[in-house]
Design a protein around this motif. Structure first.
Motif, PDB file in Angstrom:
ATOM      1  N   GLN A 196       0.822  -1.195   0.000  1.00 36.20           N
ATOM      2  CA  GLN A 196       0.000   0.000   0.000  1.00 36.20           C
ATOM      3  C   GLN A 196       0.869   1.263   0.000  1.00 36.20           C
ATOM      4  O   GLN A 196       1.932   1.295   0.625  1.00 36.20           O
ATOM      5  N   ARG A 197       0.414   2.287  -0.694  1.00 37.43           N
ATOM      6  CA  ARG A 197       1.074   3.580  -0.623  1.00 37.43           C
ATOM      7  C   ARG A 197       0.520   4.327   0.588  1.00 37.43           C
ATOM      8  O   ARG A 197      -0.692   4.400   0.777  1.00 37.43           O
ATOM      9  N   HIS A 198       1.429   4.880   1.386  1.00 37.06           N
ATOM     10  CA  HIS A 198       1.031   5.541   2.634  1.00 37.06           C
ATOM     11  C   HIS A 198       0.862   7.038   2.386  1.00 37.06           C
ATOM     12  O   HIS A 198       1.813   7.726   2.005  1.00 37.06           O
ATOM     13  N   ILE A 199      -0.352   7.542   2.605  1.00 38.16           N
ATOM     14  CA  ILE A 199      -0.677   8.959   2.421  1.00 38.16           C
ATOM     15  C   ILE A 199      -0.875   9.595   3.790  1.00 38.16           C
ATOM     16  O   ILE A 199      -1.715   9.131   4.578  1.00 38.16           O
ATOM     17  N   LEU A 200      -0.115  10.628   4.088  1.00 37.51           N
ATOM     18  CA  LEU A 200      -0.306  11.385   5.327  1.00 37.51           C
ATOM     19  C   LEU A 200      -1.054  12.670   5.002  1.00 37.51           C
ATOM     20  O   LEU A 200      -0.618  13.456   4.158  1.00 37.51           O
ATOM     21  N   ILE A 201      -2.187  12.877   5.678  1.00 41.32           N
ATOM     22  CA  ILE A 201      -2.980  14.096   5.532  1.00 41.32           C
ATOM     23  C   ILE A 201      -2.813  14.941   6.793  1.00 41.32           C
ATOM     24  O   ILE A 201      -3.054  14.454   7.908  1.00 41.32           O
ATOM     25  N   LEU A 202      -2.366  16.159   6.629  1.00 47.18           N
ATOM     26  CA  LEU A 202      -2.372  17.107   7.742  1.00 47.18           C
ATOM     27  C   LEU A 202      -3.766  17.707   7.784  1.00 47.18           C
ATOM     28  O   LEU A 202      -4.147  18.467   6.903  1.00 47.18           O
ATOM     29  N   GLY A 203      -4.542  17.314   8.799  1.00 48.08           N
ATOM     30  CA  GLY A 203      -5.975  17.570   8.759  1.00 48.08           C
ATOM     31  C   GLY A 203      -6.482  18.591   9.751  1.00 48.08           C
ATOM     32  O   GLY A 203      -5.795  19.526  10.139  1.00 48.08           O
ATOM     33  N   GLY A 204      -7.745  18.371  10.156  1.00 48.84           N
ATOM     34  CA  GLY A 204      -8.423  19.298  11.040  1.00 48.84           C
ATOM     35  C   GLY A 204      -9.491  20.118  10.360  1.00 48.84           C
ATOM     36  O   GLY A 204     -10.122  20.961  11.002  1.00 48.84           O
ATOM     37  N   THR A 205      -9.713  19.883   9.069  1.00 52.71           N
ATOM     38  CA  THR A 205     -10.728  20.626   8.326  1.00 52.71           C
ATOM     39  C   THR A 205     -11.768  19.661   7.761  1.00 52.71           C
ATOM     40  O   THR A 205     -11.545  18.456   7.688  1.00 52.71           O
ATOM     41  N   THR A 206     -12.893  20.226   7.342  1.00 49.19           N
ATOM     42  CA  THR A 206     -13.924  19.418   6.693  1.00 49.19           C
ATOM     43  C   THR A 206     -13.376  18.751   5.442  1.00 49.19           C
ATOM     44  O   THR A 206     -13.632  17.566   5.178  1.00 49.19           O
ATOM     45  N   GLU A 207     -12.596  19.502   4.659  1.00 54.64           N
ATOM     46  CA  GLU A 207     -12.029  18.954   3.431  1.00 54.64           C
ATOM     47  C   GLU A 207     -11.092  17.796   3.725  1.00 54.64           C
ATOM     48  O   GLU A 207     -11.046  16.816   2.973  1.00 54.64           O
TER      49      GLU A 207
END
Length: 250
Positions: A4-15
């Motif tokens: 699997q390719r690992h995707i890191l999302i810096l989040g905290g928003t609806t998007e």
């Protein structure tokens, strides 16, 4: 190593939550969302979640290496501060592709009485000339900037309860969007608001206050967004960001 390719999302928003939900359905991807931890009860996204800071760009780069992250998506709030610059430095140092998911800002329309300023300090400076009853929707972190204003009365809305210092004449309203135009108009009427202060977050979930202010003839002090790193590719919505992630080489 996982296929699997690992995707890191810096989040905290609806998007960010929408993006995580879409990517988590792809069996070829492993999705982790990082939350800053500033909200006591955050809405958790799909996939894996980590909470807390990285310790600057060096700490983020180390995490990217250790967790074998294949791509980084910065979907943080437009006013999240320095995290976007840390992400750009970290991604460049470990050669991880970076995409910024940036929602469009608000644009004034006919009938809007906007006063655009560059900082919270400038917003506080503008208030004495605009009104005495203020609806402050800039979040709980910057209240100290307005604490010296003793002549104004403030209605402060935030997700979590703020802590001092804050203006001496303050009423706290704990609430979380999305909000409706009708509800915002009622707030303006009930509290006899004569000036609104907001940040240009660009979120549809919180834009109803702008419509309500326009219809009521209430002036709005809009704090403009801080600068972002140069040279980072951008996506305007979660669908475009998801397409970018899926198109990455395996």
């Amino acid at each position: 190593m996982s296929a699997q390719r690992h995707i890191l999302i810096l989040g905290g928003t609806t998007e960010a939550r929408q993006l995580a939900a879409e990517l988590a359905e792809d069996p070829a991807l492993r999705v982790t969302t990082s939350l800053a931890g500033r909200v006591a009860r955050p809405r958790l996204p799909a996939g894996q979640v980590r909470i807390g800071g990285f310790g600057g760009p060096e700490g983020m780069a180390r995490w990217l290496r250790e967790q074998q992250v294949d791509a980084l998506i910065d979907a943080t709030h437009p006013f999240a501060g320095t995290i976007s610059f840390h992400a750009a430095q970290a991604a460049a140092s470990v050669h991880v592709p970076l995409l910024a998911l940036r929602r469009a800002g608000w644009v004034p329309g006919p009938g809007d009485r906007w006063h655009q300023v560059s900082t919270l300090t400038a917003a506080a400076d503008a208030l004495p000339a605009l009104g005495g009853r203020v609806f402050l929707t800039t979040g709980r972190m910057g209240l100290a900037t307005f604490a010296h204003l003793t002549d104004q009365w403030f209605l402060v809305r935030s997700v979590d309860a703020p802590e001092p210092p804050m203006p001496p004449r303050t009423e706290i309203l704990l609430d979380r969007g999305p909000f409706t135009v009708e509800g915002e108009a009622e707030l303006l009427r009930r509290h006899r608001i004569d000036v609104l202060v907001t940040k240009d977050s660009g979120a549809a979930a919180t834009s109803a206050k702008l419509v309500a202010a326009r219809e009521a003839g209430v002036p709005v002090v809009v704090v403009q967004r801080p600068p972002v790193p140069d040279g980072v590719p951008e996506a305007a919505d979660p669908a475009a960001a998801a397409e970018w992630a899926r198109a990455l080489p395996g």
